[in-house]
Design a protein around this motif. Structure first.
Motif, short mmCIF file in Angstrom:
data_model
loop_
_atom_site.label_atom_id
_atom_site.label_comp_id
_atom_site.label_asym_id
_atom_site.label_seq_id
_atom_site.Cartn_x
_atom_site.Cartn_y
_atom_site.Cartn_z
N ASN A 1 -20.64 42.76 108.39
CA ASN A 1 -19.42 42.73 107.32
C ASN A 1 -17.99 41.99 108.34
OD1 ASN A 1 -19.56 44.09 105.02
ND2 ASN A 1 -17.88 46.18 105.91
N ALA A 2 -18.21 41.21 108.91
CA ALA A 2 -17.93 40.17 109.80
C ALA A 2 -17.66 38.60 109.78
CB ALA A 2 -17.69 40.14 111.50
N LYS A 3 -19.44 38.63 109.57
CA LYS A 3 -19.98 37.24 109.09
C LYS A 3 -19.89 37.46 107.64
CE LYS A 3 -22.21 36.71 113.02
NZ LYS A 3 -23.22 37.25 113.79
N ASN A 4 -20.06 38.16 107.13
CA ASN A 4 -20.46 38.49 104.60
C ASN A 4 -21.40 38.30 105.00
OD1 ASN A 4 -17.51 38.85 104.21
ND2 ASN A 4 -17.25 36.76 103.60
N THR A 5 -21.99 38.70 105.63
CA THR A 5 -24.41 38.64 105.76
C THR A 5 -24.82 40.47 105.79
OG1 THR A 5 -23.71 36.81 107.81
CG2 THR A 5 -26.23 37.85 107.44
N VAL A 6 -26.47 39.80 104.99
CA VAL A 6 -26.51 41.30 104.70
C VAL A 6 -27.83 40.53 105.25
CG1 VAL A 6 -27.52 40.53 102.26
CG2 VAL A 6 -27.58 42.96 103.10
N TYR A 7 -28.89 41.41 105.55
CA TYR A 7 -30.18 41.47 106.28
C TYR A 7 -30.83 42.48 105.74
CZ TYR A 7 -27.33 38.77 110.37
OH TYR A 7 -26.51 38.46 110.19
N LEU A 8 -32.26 41.82 105.48
CA LEU A 8 -33.78 42.19 105.59
C LEU A 8 -34.88 42.38 106.48
CD1 LEU A 8 -34.18 44.50 102.98
CD2 LEU A 8 -35.35 42.35 101.89
N GLN A 9 -34.52 43.20 107.05
CA GLN A 9 -36.02 43.12 108.40
C GLN A 9 -36.76 44.10 107.78
OE1 GLN A 9 -36.55 41.86 111.28
NE2 GLN A 9 -38.45 42.57 110.84
N MET A 10 -38.53 43.08 106.94
CA MET A 10 -39.30 43.62 106.63
C MET A 10 -40.69 43.26 107.64
SD MET A 10 -39.00 40.51 102.82
CE MET A 10 -39.30 39.58 104.10
N ASN A 11 -40.71 44.12 107.89
CA ASN A 11 -42.59 44.80 108.86
C ASN A 11 -43.27 45.05 108.04
OD1 ASN A 11 -40.74 44.38 110.89
ND2 ASN A 11 -40.04 46.65 110.97
N SER A 12 -44.38 45.13 108.55
CA SER A 12 -45.45 45.21 107.37
C SER A 12 -46.14 44.73 106.59
CB SER A 12 -45.79 47.00 107.68
OG SER A 12 -45.58 47.87 109.43
N LEU A 13 -45.59 43.52 106.76
CA LEU A 13 -45.61 43.02 105.38
C LEU A 13 -47.64 43.12 104.94
CD1 LEU A 13 -43.59 39.89 106.04
CD2 LEU A 13 -42.83 41.77 103.99
N LYS A 14 -47.77 43.07 103.03
CA LYS A 14 -48.30 43.11 102.51
C LYS A 14 -48.71 42.49 101.68
CE LYS A 14 -48.61 48.79 102.42
NZ LYS A 14 -47.88 49.17 101.95
N PRO A 15 -49.58 41.63 101.00
CA PRO A 15 -49.96 40.53 99.98
C PRO A 15 -49.05 41.10 98.50
CG PRO A 15 -51.98 41.12 101.30
CD PRO A 15 -51.74 42.11 101.17
N GLU A 16 -49.71 41.92 98.48
CA GLU A 16 -48.25 42.65 96.96
C GLU A 16 -46.76 42.65 97.09
OE1 GLU A 16 -50.51 44.53 98.44
OE2 GLU A 16 -50.21 46.45 98.83
N ASP A 17 -45.92 42.44 98.50
CA ASP A 17 -44.65 41.69 98.49
C ASP A 17 -44.09 40.57 98.24
OD1 ASP A 17 -45.14 43.82 101.50
OD2 ASP A 17 -44.07 44.14 99.53
N THR A 18 -45.18 39.84 98.04
CA THR A 18 -45.26 38.07 97.95
C THR A 18 -44.54 38.51 96.51
OG1 THR A 18 -47.38 37.55 98.97
CG2 THR A 18 -46.86 35.90 97.27
N ALA A 19 -43.11 37.26 97.04
CA ALA A 19 -41.81 36.75 95.75
C ALA A 19 -41.19 36.42 95.93
CB ALA A 19 -42.00 38.17 95.13
N VAL A 20 -40.27 35.86 94.79
CA VAL A 20 -38.78 35.47 95.27
C VAL A 20 -38.11 36.49 95.90
CG1 VAL A 20 -37.24 33.58 94.78
CG2 VAL A 20 -39.55 33.74 93.86
N TYR A 21 -37.14 36.66 96.93
CA TYR A 21 -36.89 37.34 97.23
C TYR A 21 -34.63 36.72 96.88
CZ TYR A 21 -40.17 40.14 98.94
OH TYR A 21 -40.83 40.95 98.99
N TYR A 22 -34.17 37.74 96.39
CA TYR A 22 -32.96 37.16 95.77
C TYR A 22 -31.94 37.95 96.48
CZ TYR A 22 -35.11 34.11 92.21
OH TYR A 22 -36.10 33.21 91.82
#
Length: 125
Positions: A74-95
Motif C-alpha cells: 500500500n505504501a507504493k500503491n502496487t499489487v503483484y501477481l507471482q505466477m509459478n508453475s505456469l501452463k500454456p493455458e495461462d496464456t492471456a493478456v493480464y489486466y
C-alpha cells in the motif's frame, strides 16, 4: 486522473515463473480491493485473483490456486501477481483492476473500477 500500469509479462516456458506488477497513481488506493483478470484469445475476460485493502484476504480462481500468489504494497500503491508453475493455458493478456466490489462471495468490477492497459503472458509448452 487515475492511472494503472502493469508490467512483468512476457514469454516463458511451461513450468516457469513470472511476476506481474501493477502500479496505480492519481489517488491513494489503500482502502480499495485490487485484483487481476485475464483474457485469452477468443475467450471472455475472467477473474484470476483479488486482494482486500489490508492484504489480509486473498481470492483465486480455482485454476490458479496453489500456483499464483497475489500481494500488495500500500505504501507504493502496487499489487503483484507471482505466477509459478505456469501452463500454456495461462496464456492471456493480464489486466490489473483497482477498486473492486465485494458481493459477499466474490470480487467483481463495476463502473468505478480502474483498469490497466494489460500485459501479455505467453506460456509455451
Amino acid at each position: 486522473q487515475v492511472q494503472v500500469v502493469e508490467s512483468g509479462g512476457g514469454p516463458v516456458r511451461a513450468g516457469g515463473s513470472l511476476r506481474l506488477s501493477c502500479a496505480a497513481s492519481g489517488r491513494p488506493f489503500t482502502y480499495y480491493a485490487m485484483g487481476w483478470f485475464r483474457q485469452a484469445p477468443g475467450k471472455e475476460r475472467e477473474f484470476v485473483a483479488a486482494i482486500n485493502w489490508s492484504g489480509g484476504n486473498t481470492y483465486y480462481v480455482d485454476s490458479v490456486k496453489g500456483r499464483f500468489t497475489i500481494s500488495r504494497d500500500n505504501a507504493k500503491n502496487t499489487v503483484y501477481l507471482q505466477m509459478n508453475s505456469l501452463k500454456p493455458e495461462d496464456t492471456a493478456v493480464y489486466y490489473c483492476a483497482v477498486d473492486l466490489r465485494w458481493s459477499g462471495s466474490e470480487y467483481y468490477p463495476d463502473t468505478k473500477t480502474s483498469w490497466g492497459q494489460g500485459t501479455q503472458v505467453t506460456v509455451s509448452s
